[in-house]
Design an enzyme around this catalytic site. Sequence first.
Site, PDB file in Angstrom:
ATOM      1  N   TRP A 209       6.307   1.785   0.124  1.00 31.59           N
ATOM      2  CA  TRP A 209       7.756   1.963   0.127  1.00 31.59           C
ATOM      3  C   TRP A 209       8.513   0.898   0.912  1.00 31.59           C
ATOM      4  O   TRP A 209       9.730   0.831   0.832  1.00 31.59           O
ATOM      5  CB  TRP A 209       8.122   3.338   0.721  1.00 31.59           C
ATOM      6  CG  TRP A 209       7.327   3.665   1.964  1.00 31.59           C
ATOM      7  CD1 TRP A 209       6.212   4.452   2.030  1.00 31.59           C
ATOM      8  CD2 TRP A 209       7.552   3.208   3.301  1.00 31.59           C
ATOM      9  NE1 TRP A 209       5.723   4.494   3.314  1.00 31.59           N
ATOM     10  CE2 TRP A 209       6.537   3.747   4.123  1.00 31.59           C
ATOM     11  CE3 TRP A 209       8.526   2.392   3.893  1.00 31.59           C
ATOM     12  CZ2 TRP A 209       6.451   3.499   5.493  1.00 31.59           C
ATOM     13  CZ3 TRP A 209       8.443   2.141   5.253  1.00 31.59           C
ATOM     14  CH2 TRP A 209       7.420   2.692   6.034  1.00 31.59           C
TER      15      TRP A 209
ATOM     16  N   SER B 288      -1.705   1.474   3.051  1.00 35.10           N
ATOM     17  CA  SER B 288      -2.352   1.715   4.348  1.00 35.10           C
ATOM     18  C   SER B 288      -3.879   1.706   4.236  1.00 35.10           C
ATOM     19  O   SER B 288      -4.444   1.859   3.141  1.00 35.10           O
ATOM     20  CB  SER B 288      -1.893   3.064   4.896  1.00 35.10           C
ATOM     21  OG  SER B 288      -2.366   4.087   4.051  1.00 35.10           O
TER      22      SER B 288
ATOM     23  N   GLU C 178      -4.347  -5.053  -0.088  1.00 31.10           N
ATOM     24  CA  GLU C 178      -3.498  -5.689   0.939  1.00 31.10           C
ATOM     25  C   GLU C 178      -3.032  -4.590   1.878  1.00 31.10           C
ATOM     26  O   GLU C 178      -2.234  -3.729   1.486  1.00 31.10           O
ATOM     27  CB  GLU C 178      -2.293  -6.355   0.286  1.00 31.10           C
ATOM     28  CG  GLU C 178      -2.628  -7.639  -0.406  1.00 31.10           C
ATOM     29  CD  GLU C 178      -1.392  -8.442  -0.788  1.00 31.10           C
ATOM     30  OE1 GLU C 178      -0.265  -8.024  -0.488  1.00 31.10           O
ATOM     31  OE2 GLU C 178      -1.580  -9.492  -1.412  1.00 31.10           O
ATOM     32  N   LEU C 179      -3.497  -4.636   3.112  1.00 31.92           N
ATOM     33  CA  LEU C 179      -3.327  -3.457   3.971  1.00 31.92           C
ATOM     34  C   LEU C 179      -2.506  -3.748   5.225  1.00 31.92           C
ATOM     35  O   LEU C 179      -1.772  -4.717   5.284  1.00 31.92           O
ATOM     36  CB  LEU C 179      -4.707  -2.896   4.297  1.00 31.92           C
ATOM     37  CG  LEU C 179      -5.635  -2.748   3.068  1.00 31.92           C
ATOM     38  CD1 LEU C 179      -6.982  -2.217   3.469  1.00 31.92           C
ATOM     39  CD2 LEU C 179      -4.990  -1.872   2.008  1.00 31.92           C
TER      40      LEU C 179
ATOM     41  N   GLU D  32      -1.676   0.377  13.962  1.00 30.64           N
ATOM     42  CA  GLU D  32      -0.403  -0.031  13.373  1.00 30.64           C
ATOM     43  C   GLU D  32       0.618   1.103  13.499  1.00 30.64           C
ATOM     44  O   GLU D  32       0.355   2.223  13.065  1.00 30.64           O
ATOM     45  CB  GLU D  32      -0.630  -0.365  11.890  1.00 30.64           C
ATOM     46  CG  GLU D  32       0.598  -0.907  11.211  1.00 30.64           C
ATOM     47  CD  GLU D  32       0.402  -1.081   9.712  1.00 30.64           C
ATOM     48  OE1 GLU D  32      -0.062  -0.129   9.051  1.00 30.64           O
ATOM     49  OE2 GLU D  32       0.733  -2.160   9.204  1.00 30.64           O
TER      50      GLU D  32
ATOM     51  N   LYS E 223     -10.919  -8.292   7.861  1.00 31.27           N
ATOM     52  CA  LYS E 223     -11.278  -7.074   8.588  1.00 31.27           C
ATOM     53  C   LYS E 223     -10.556  -5.878   7.935  1.00 31.27           C
ATOM     54  O   LYS E 223     -10.492  -5.779   6.723  1.00 31.27           O
ATOM     55  CB  LYS E 223     -10.992  -7.238  10.072  1.00 31.27           C
ATOM     56  CG  LYS E 223     -11.728  -8.438  10.691  1.00 31.27           C
ATOM     57  CD  LYS E 223     -11.821  -8.344  12.204  1.00 31.27           C
ATOM     58  CE  LYS E 223     -10.597  -8.846  12.908  1.00 31.27           C
ATOM     59  NZ  LYS E 223     -10.705  -8.840  14.362  1.00 31.27           N
TER      60      LYS E 223
ATOM     61  N   LYS F  63       2.345   2.387 -10.370  1.00 36.79           N
ATOM     62  CA  LYS F  63       2.635   3.687  -9.728  1.00 36.79           C
ATOM     63  C   LYS F  63       3.467   3.358  -8.480  1.00 36.79           C
ATOM     64  O   LYS F  63       2.963   2.879  -7.489  1.00 36.79           O
ATOM     65  CB  LYS F  63       1.305   4.359  -9.333  1.00 36.79           C
ATOM     66  CG  LYS F  63       1.345   5.873  -9.277  1.00 36.79           C
ATOM     67  CD  LYS F  63       2.276   6.453  -8.218  1.00 36.79           C
ATOM     68  CE  LYS F  63       1.741   6.360  -6.823  1.00 36.79           C
ATOM     69  NZ  LYS F  63       2.774   6.640  -5.801  1.00 36.79           N
TER      70      LYS F  63
HETATM   71  P1  NAD Z   1       0.244   4.479   1.695  1.00 39.61           P
HETATM   72  O1  NAD Z   1      -1.140   3.947   1.709  1.00 39.61           O
HETATM   73  O2  NAD Z   1       0.489   5.832   2.215  1.00 39.61           O
HETATM   74  O3  NAD Z   1       0.832   4.466   0.214  1.00 39.61           O
HETATM   75  C1  NAD Z   1       0.866   3.304  -0.576  1.00 39.61           C
HETATM   76  C2  NAD Z   1       0.857   3.703  -2.034  1.00 39.61           C
HETATM   77  O4  NAD Z   1      -0.382   4.347  -2.310  1.00 39.61           O
HETATM   78  C3  NAD Z   1       1.946   4.691  -2.439  1.00 39.61           C
HETATM   79  O5  NAD Z   1       2.431   4.355  -3.707  1.00 39.61           O
HETATM   80  C4  NAD Z   1       1.193   6.010  -2.504  1.00 39.61           C
HETATM   81  O6  NAD Z   1       1.770   6.924  -3.388  1.00 39.61           O
HETATM   82  C5  NAD Z   1      -0.153   5.560  -3.006  1.00 39.61           C
HETATM   83  N1  NAD Z   1      -1.260   6.469  -2.722  1.00 39.61           N
HETATM   84  C6  NAD Z   1      -1.412   7.294  -1.654  1.00 39.61           C
HETATM   85  N2  NAD Z   1      -2.563   7.991  -1.757  1.00 39.61           N
HETATM   86  C7  NAD Z   1      -3.166   7.575  -2.896  1.00 39.61           C
HETATM   87  C8  NAD Z   1      -4.380   7.909  -3.556  1.00 39.61           C
HETATM   88  N3  NAD Z   1      -5.214   8.814  -3.061  1.00 39.61           N
HETATM   89  N4  NAD Z   1      -4.675   7.284  -4.706  1.00 39.61           N
HETATM   90  C9  NAD Z   1      -3.859   6.354  -5.226  1.00 39.61           C
HETATM   91  N5  NAD Z   1      -2.677   6.008  -4.671  1.00 39.61           N
HETATM   92  C10 NAD Z   1      -2.341   6.604  -3.514  1.00 39.61           C
HETATM   93  O7  NAD Z   1       1.117   3.385   2.451  1.00 39.61           O
HETATM   94  P2  NAD Z   1       2.663   3.460   2.804  1.00 39.61           P
HETATM   95  O8  NAD Z   1       2.837   4.361   3.962  1.00 39.61           O
HETATM   96  O9  NAD Z   1       3.423   3.714   1.551  1.00 39.61           O
HETATM   97  O10 NAD Z   1       2.933   1.956   3.222  1.00 39.61           O
HETATM   98  C11 NAD Z   1       2.779   1.462   4.492  1.00 39.61           C
HETATM   99  C12 NAD Z   1       1.483   0.701   4.621  1.00 39.61           C
HETATM  100  O11 NAD Z   1       1.450  -0.390   3.702  1.00 39.61           O
HETATM  101  C13 NAD Z   1       1.325   0.083   5.990  1.00 39.61           C
HETATM  102  O12 NAD Z   1       0.022   0.279   6.456  1.00 39.61           O
HETATM  103  C14 NAD Z   1       1.595  -1.393   5.727  1.00 39.61           C
HETATM  104  O13 NAD Z   1       1.017  -2.256   6.665  1.00 39.61           O
HETATM  105  C15 NAD Z   1       1.025  -1.561   4.376  1.00 39.61           C
HETATM  106  N6  NAD Z   1       1.562  -2.762   3.735  1.00 39.61           N
HETATM  107  C16 NAD Z   1       0.740  -3.843   3.578  1.00 39.61           C
HETATM  108  C17 NAD Z   1       1.243  -5.012   3.000  1.00 39.61           C
HETATM  109  C18 NAD Z   1       0.364  -6.227   2.807  1.00 39.61           C
HETATM  110  O14 NAD Z   1       0.724  -7.075   2.008  1.00 39.61           O
HETATM  111  N7  NAD Z   1      -0.747  -6.358   3.498  1.00 39.61           N
HETATM  112  C19 NAD Z   1       2.567  -5.055   2.580  1.00 39.61           C
HETATM  113  C20 NAD Z   1       3.371  -3.950   2.779  1.00 39.61           C
HETATM  114  C21 NAD Z   1       2.859  -2.797   3.351  1.00 39.61           C
END
Ligand code: NAD
Length: 489
Positions: free
Chosen positions: A155, A233, A254-255, A384, A453, A179
Site C-alpha cells: 500500500w 513484508s 522485494e521486501l 522495520e 538477506k 492483486k
Molecule cells: P504485506 O506483506 O502485508 O502486503 C503486501 C501485499 O501482499 C498486499 O497486497 C497483501 O494483500 C498481499 N498479501 C498478504 N498476505 C498474502 C498472502 N498470504 N498471499 C498473497 N498475498 C498476500 O506488506 P504491506 O504491509 O502491504 O507493505 C509494507 C511492506 O512492504 C514493508 O515491509 C515494506 O518494507 C515493504 N516494501 C518493500 C519495497 C521494496 O521494493 N523492497 C517497496 C515497498 C514496500
Amino acid sequence: MTTLQVADITVSPDHYIGGRRVASSETFELRSPIDQQVLGRISEGTAEHVEAAIQAAQSAFQGWSAMTAARRKPYLDRFAQEIGKRADAFCLLESNDAGVLLSRMRHGVVPRSMLNISYFAEHALTLQERPIETEQASHIVRHDPAGVTVIITPWNSPLLLSTWKLGPALAAGNTCILKPPEWAPLTCSLLADAAHAAGLPPGVFNVVQGTGASTGAKLVSDPRIARVSFTGSVPTAKWIAQAAGANLVPCSLELGGKSPFLVLEDADIEGAAATAALMYRNAGQVCLAGTRILVHEKVAERFVATMRGFVENLRVGDPREESTEIGPIIHPRQVERVQGFVDRAVEAGAKLLWGGTKHPYGAQYFAPTLLTNVAQDSEIVQNEVFGPVLTLQTFASDEEAVALANGTDYGLGGVCYGEVAHATEVAQAVRTGFIWINSFGIRDLGAPFGGIKRSGIGREGGDWSFEFFCDVKDVVVPKKPFRASFSQR
Ligand code: NAD
C-alpha cells in the site's frame, strides 16, 4: 457496473478480468488514512474470480506471447499515454486512499509510472536472439515469455510499484494478474481503465481485488502460474515463497529494510542532516529509507543539532495540500504498531531526541521521531518500523561503522555521507543491494534494484527484470552432421 466517487473521480471498486469489469457479492470497506472517511466498498476476489482471471490470462497468453516485442510496444506506449491522460485522477485517488503526498504523485509517481511502462516496452526490443558460435554448434539463445504472472504490491506506493513490475512483465510477452493492496486499491483499479482504453487485448492485464490472506493466497498457490512478483513484508514473502515453492514457481521478492545512514567524520554535515530529514518522507513508510543513522562520534552533536533544525520545519498535514511534507500513516493498526515500537524502545532505555507520539494534526499522524541510546541487538534497531521513526547510534572508526551497518538481518539499501573516495570505500563493505553516496533515492530504470538477506530475492530493473520474467532457451544447431554415440559427452 458499480462505481465509487472519490474526490470527484469515478473509479471502479470491482475486478477487471478478461477485459471486463466483474463485481463480487463479497466486499470490504475502504477508508481514507487522511480523516478515516469511508471511501466505499471494494470487491473481494473469491475462488471464482481467481479462476476466471487465470483462465483469461492463460487464453490471452497465446496471442500476446506470439507477438514480437516490436508489435507489443505500441500497445504499451498507448498504455503509458492513457496513464498520463488520467494523471490528475491517479494523483487524487492515491493521495486519498494511501495518503501519498499529492505533490509527490504529480511530480514523481505518475511520470515515473508512465516511464515504467514505456521504458520496458522499448528495452524489450533489445531482447533479440543472442547467438553464441562455437566450433561445434551455433546456439540461438532466446528469452521467451514465461506465462501467467501474478503481481502483488503493497500500500505504500501501489501505482509506482505495480507499474514497475507490469512494464517488464507485459513487454516480455507475459500476461498479468495484479492483486492490489487492500488498504489502497484504487489506483490499481484505474490502471485497468488505462489498459482498457489503450486497447490491450482482453486477458493480457487483469486486476483481482481482495485481501492478501484470501485472494492473494489463492493466486500464488495456483500451479498454472509461471511467475510471482511480490513487493511487501518479510512474513508475507515467506508465506508466498512456500506456496509458490510447492509448485516450483519462481518468485521475485522485494521486501523490507532497516538500512543504515552513515555519516562519516569528513561528511558535509549540513547535506547529510538535510537528507536524513528526508527519511521521514511518506511518514517513513518507505522500504528503502535509511532508518538507522550511524554517525561518527566527533560530529554527532553537530549533526543532531543541524538535523533538528530541518525536522522542526517539516510540515505534517493533509497530503492533498501542496505545502505538506509528511502525511498520514496508512491505517490505525499501523499507528498502534509504530507507537508500540517507540514505547518499548523507551522502556528498554532509549532516549527520545524528538517526537515519540502521535502528531496533533490527526489520529493517523505521527510526529517525526528520533531515538538514541539504543543497543544494536534491541528490537528498535533490528526490526522495520515502517513509520517516521529513526534511530541514532555513534561510532569511533570506519570498522565499527561497517559492523553496525551490517549488524541486522536486512540488506536493502544504504546511504553514506563523507568525502567521496572515503565514503565510496566504506560503502563497498556494507552488505546491501544498493547504497547512495552523498545522496538518496537516485534510481535508474536500467539499474538493478533489490535487496539481500531478509530484504529479498532477485533484482528488478533493465535486463534483470527480463531475466526474471522470461524463460531462457538455448536452441543448438550443430555445425557438423551429428552421429549418435554413447561415448559422446
Ligand atoms: P504485506 O506483506 O502485508 O502486503 C503486501 C501485499 O501482499 C498486499 O497486497 C497483501 O494483500 C498481499 N498479501 C498478504 N498476505 C498474502 C498472502 N498470504 N498471499 C498473497 N498475498 C498476500 O506488506 P504491506 O504491509 O502491504 O507493505 C509494507 C511492506 O512492504 C514493508 O515491509 C515494506 O518494507 C515493504 N516494501 C518493500 C519495497 C521494496 O521494493 N523492497 C517497496 C515497498 C514496500
